[in-house]
Write a protein that holds these residues in place. Structure first.
Motif, PDB file in Angstrom:
ATOM      1  N   ASP A  14       0.797  -1.222   0.000  1.00  0.00           N
ATOM      2  CA  ASP A  14       0.000   0.000   0.000  1.00  0.00           C
ATOM      3  C   ASP A  14       0.830   1.272   0.000  1.00  0.00           C
ATOM      4  O   ASP A  14       0.289   2.365  -0.195  1.00  0.00           O
ATOM      5  N   ARG A 126      -7.684  -0.520   2.802  1.00  0.00           N
ATOM      6  CA  ARG A 126      -7.526  -1.585   1.811  1.00  0.00           C
ATOM      7  C   ARG A 126      -8.293  -2.782   2.313  1.00  0.00           C
ATOM      8  O   ARG A 126      -8.114  -3.218   3.461  1.00  0.00           O
ATOM      9  N   THR A 237      -8.283  -0.481  -2.781  1.00  0.00           N
ATOM     10  CA  THR A 237      -7.775   0.557  -1.890  1.00  0.00           C
ATOM     11  C   THR A 237      -8.615   1.810  -2.083  1.00  0.00           C
ATOM     12  O   THR A 237      -8.874   2.219  -3.223  1.00  0.00           O
TER      13      THR A 237
END
Length: 246
Positions: A14, A126, A237
């Motif tokens: 991420d 996420r 996400t």
């Protein structure tokens, strides 16, 4: 975890969308044993992890006792986070994979996130894609819809001997209750709670073998369909920012 440069696979994945979080006061909701929480701290945020599981937080506190990472852990239900941590007390709310499925009411969750954030503060989420949650995990020949895509009043009830990690432990509490939440429901709940969605991406992978027999793992620990992975959004996400009052 004892390596001060270690980051969890989830946070490393991420990081490009997460951006610079140095100096932000953050909370990781439903933090479990805190590996992602500690990883966010190592990226510079002042992190608190919140979870309702006493056993999980015992393990989380053991980790930070060994590593000396400056992370606090609070035992509370996610819906009580504002009461415990304070209104408008955070610059960042992080929620990771496999968290929202335990919550019966996505609107209440979105309101909790918005109340925790200062104006201009941001949510980073996420999660497993609701389409993935709706698939029949017992089928390896086709992608077959089996479970609700949209939030339902009553949960799906599962009784399973074991857990999603490899362990020799025998469990005596094996019944779980889960809810799915459609993307539209999540986005609408955040908008109605005073948030603006600033980024959204769908991914063809997820960090566990969600469809046994139909997925393959890559070098980053991400699982995607073995055949034609472009068919399935397995996770997503979402970033959102709390609007300033007018």
């Amino acid at each position: 975890m004892t390596d001060p440069d270690f980051l969890s696979d989830v946070v490393r994945f991420d990081q490009p969308m997460l951006g610079d979080i140095s100096g932000l006061a953050g909370v990781h909701l439903q933090c479990h044993i805190g590996t992602d929480t500690v990883s966010l701290s190592r990226l510079g945020a002042r992190m608190t992890g919140l979870d309702f599981s006493h056993a999980s937080l015992v393990e989380a506190r053991k980790w930070v006792a060994r590593t000396a990472d400056p992370v606090d852990f609070v035992e509370a239900d996610v819906y009580d986070a504002v009461t415990v941590l304070g209104d408008a007390s955070r610059d960042l709310v992080f929620t990771g994979l496999g968290a929202l499925c335990w919550l019966p009411d996505i609107e209440r969750w979105a309101n909790t996130v918005a109340e925790l954030l200062r104006p201009g503060g941001r949510l980073f989420l996420r999660e497993a894609h609701p389409l993935l949650w709706a698939l029949d995990e017992t089928r390896t020949d086709v992608l077959a819809l089996r479970y609700p895509y949209f939030e339902q009043p009553e949960p799906l009830v599962w009784t399973d001997e074991g857990t999603y990690v490899e362990t020799d432990t025998t469990f005596c509490a094996n019944t779980t209750h889960e809810w799915n939440h459609g993307l539209g429901e999540i986005v609408t709940a955040l908008l109605c709670a005073g948030m603006n969605v600033t980024a959204f991406a769908e991914h063809d992978s997820i960090p566990w073998n969600a469809l046994p027999g139909a997925m393959i793992c890559d070098e980053r620990g991400e699982w995607r369909l073995t055949q034609h992975p472009q068919r399935l959004a397995a996770s997503y996400t979402l970033c959102a920012v709390k609007r300033h009052p007018r």
